[in-house]
Design a protein around this motif. Structure first.
Motif, PDB file in Angstrom:
ATOM      1  N   TYR A  43       0.422  -7.367  -3.699  1.00 49.03           N
ATOM      2  CA  TYR A  43      -0.850  -6.474  -4.434  1.00 49.03           C
ATOM      3  C   TYR A  43       0.415  -4.852  -3.773  1.00 49.03           C
ATOM      4  O   TYR A  43       0.592  -4.273  -4.343  1.00 49.03           O
ATOM      5  N   THR A 162      -4.575  -5.829 -13.245  1.00 49.56           N
ATOM      6  CA  THR A 162      -5.396  -6.596 -13.968  1.00 49.56           C
ATOM      7  C   THR A 162      -4.799  -8.569 -14.156  1.00 49.56           C
ATOM      8  O   THR A 162      -5.456  -8.874 -14.362  1.00 49.56           O
ATOM      9  N   PHE A 166      -5.397  -8.794  -9.174  1.00 49.69           N
ATOM     10  CA  PHE A 166      -5.390  -8.212  -7.889  1.00 49.69           C
ATOM     11  C   PHE A 166      -7.145  -7.201  -8.363  1.00 49.69           C
ATOM     12  O   PHE A 166      -7.533  -7.419  -9.110  1.00 49.69           O
ATOM     13  N   GLN A 167      -7.493  -6.779  -6.963  1.00 49.21           N
ATOM     14  CA  GLN A 167      -9.306  -7.089  -6.972  1.00 49.21           C
ATOM     15  C   GLN A 167      -9.031  -5.075  -7.926  1.00 49.21           C
ATOM     16  O   GLN A 167      -8.716  -4.792  -7.858  1.00 49.21           O
ATOM     17  N   ASP A 168     -10.164  -6.053  -8.789  1.00 52.99           N
ATOM     18  CA  ASP A 168     -10.220  -3.980  -9.904  1.00 52.99           C
ATOM     19  C   ASP A 168     -10.714  -2.778  -8.760  1.00 52.99           C
ATOM     20  O   ASP A 168     -10.319  -2.109  -8.425  1.00 52.99           O
ATOM     21  N   SER A 169     -10.907  -3.440  -7.492  1.00 51.74           N
ATOM     22  CA  SER A 169     -11.596  -2.150  -6.519  1.00 51.74           C
ATOM     23  C   SER A 169      -9.639  -1.359  -5.434  1.00 51.74           C
ATOM     24  O   SER A 169      -9.863  -0.536  -5.205  1.00 51.74           O
TER      25      SER A 169
END
Length: 309
Positions: A43, A162, A166-169
Motif C-alpha cells: 500500500y 479497490t 487495500f482497506q477502504d479506510s
C-alpha cells in the motif's frame, strides 16, 4: 512591495509547519508518536506512487496560474479580450467536464490521465504565440485538461486501490496526502519556482509554462511505466445511462439540486477572483520584473501557505 509578500509568507509558513509536524499525519509523524502499526508495504508503494504523480500533475497546473493574465497583458490584449480568453477556458471545462468522467470510465482512466498530460502540454505550448486565435485554442485545450485533472486521477486511484484489496479506510489517508502535497506544497513550490524563472533568471513570462510542460511530461512517463489501466462502465449506453440516473436523482431529491447550485455559486465566486486578482493587485498596469509590481509567484504562495493553517 516584494518584502511584504516575503514577510507574509514567513508569517504563515512557520505556524503551518509547526501544526503539520504536531497535528497532521501527512508524513507519518503523528502515527509513529501514537504507536500505530505499520501499514502494508504494498500500500505504501501504491500511495507514494500516486501522490508523486498527482503532485506533478497539480504542479503543472499551479505553475501556470499566476502568469496567465500577465502573459495576455504582455501580448497587449485588453481586459475585454483577456476576459474572452478566460471564458473560453471556463466554458470548455464546463462542457467537457460533463463528459470527462464517463469518457474515462469507458476509454480507460490511465488513458484519460495521459490525455490530460498531452492536452495541457499543448495548451502551454500555444502560449509562445501572441496570436489571439492560437491563444484561444490553448484555452480550449486547458479547459479540457482541467476537467480530466479532477476526474480521471481520483477515479483511477479508487479503482486501483479497490482492485489491490487495500482497506477502504486507507482511502482517506491516500487522498489526505495527495491534497496536502498536490494542492498545498506543490502550489507553494510552483509559485516560488515561477518567481525564480521570471523574476530572478529573467527568462520571460512564458518560462513557467515551459516548466509546466517538463513537469507534466515527467509525470506522464511515470503514469505510462507504473500505472495499470482500469475502467468503469463500458457498455454502449453507459454514458447515457449515467445522465439518466443523474436526472432522476436530482428530480427525486431536491437537496442534490441545492448542493449543485451552492457549489456552482461558490465556483463562480472563486473564478471571478481568479480572473480579477491580477489586475486588482496591479491597478496601474505594473508588469512582471518591475520592483514595484511584486512577484506573481510570491502572491500565489501567500494564500496557499495560509490554507495549510
Amino acid at each position: 512591495m516584494e518584502l511584504i509578500y516575503i514577510a507574509l509568507f514567513a508569517l504563515f509558513a512557520i505556524p503551518a509547519a509547526v501544526l503539520e509536524y504536531t497535528e497532521n499525519s501527512c508524513f507519518g509523524w503523528a502515527d509513529r508518536r501514537r504507536g500505530q502499526q505499520a501499514v502494508d508495504k504494498e500500500y505504501l508503494r501504491f500511495r507514494d506512487n500516486y501522490v508523486i504523480v498527482f503532485s506533478l500533475m497539480m504542479a503543472g497546473d499551479w505553475l501556470q496560474g499566476p502568469y496567465v493574465y500577465h502573459l495576455y497583458e504582455y501580448y497587449g490584449y485588453s481586459v475585454r479580450d483577456i476576459g474572452r480568453l478566460f471564458i473560453m477556458g471556463f466554458g470548455s471545462s464546463a462542457v467537457f467536464g460533463t463528459l470527462a468522467g464517463a469518457m474515462a470510465d469507458r476509454e480507460g482512466r490511465k488513458r484519460a490521465a495521459l490525455m490530460y498530460v498531452a492536452t495541457y502540454s499543448l495548451s502551454c505550448i500555444t502560449k509562445h504565440s501572441p496570436n489571439y486565435y492560437v491563444l484561444m485554442i490553448g484555452r480550449l485545450l486547458g479547459g479540457i485538461a482541467t476537467s480530466l485533472l479532477f476526474s480521471a486521477f481520483e477515479s483511477w486511484a479508487v479503482a486501483a486501490h479497490t482492485h489491490a484489496g487495500f482497506q477502504d479506510s486507507l482511502l482517506s489517508d491516500l487522498f489526505t496526502k495527495a491534497v496536502f502535497l498536490g494542492n498545498g506544497l506543490m502550489a507553494i513550490a510552483s509559485g516560488l519556482l515561477g518567481n525564480i524563472l521570471v523574476e530572478s533568471l529573467h527568462l520571460g513570462p512564458v518560462a513557467p509554462f515551459d516548466a509546466a510542460v517538463v513537469v507534466l511530461v515527467v509525470g506522464g512517463v511515470m503514469i505510462q511505466l507504473t500505472w495499470e489501466e482500469n475502467f468503469g462502465e463500458r457498455g454502449a449506453g453507459a454514458m447515457v445511462g449515467q445522465f439518466k440516473k443523474a436526472i432522476i436523482t436530482i428530480h427525486q431529491d431536491p437537496r442534490v439540486a441545492l448542493l449543485g447550485a451552492s457549489q456552482a455559486l461558490f465556483e463562480a465566486s472563486m473564478y471571478t477572483f481568479v480572473f480579477l486578482w491580477t489586475p486588482s493587485l496591479s491597478p496601474d498596469g505594473e508588469w512582471l520584473g518591475r520592483p514595484q509590481a511584486g512577484s506573481a509567484g510570491s502572491r500565489q504562495g501567500v494564500p496557499q501557505i495560509s490554507r495549510q493553517l
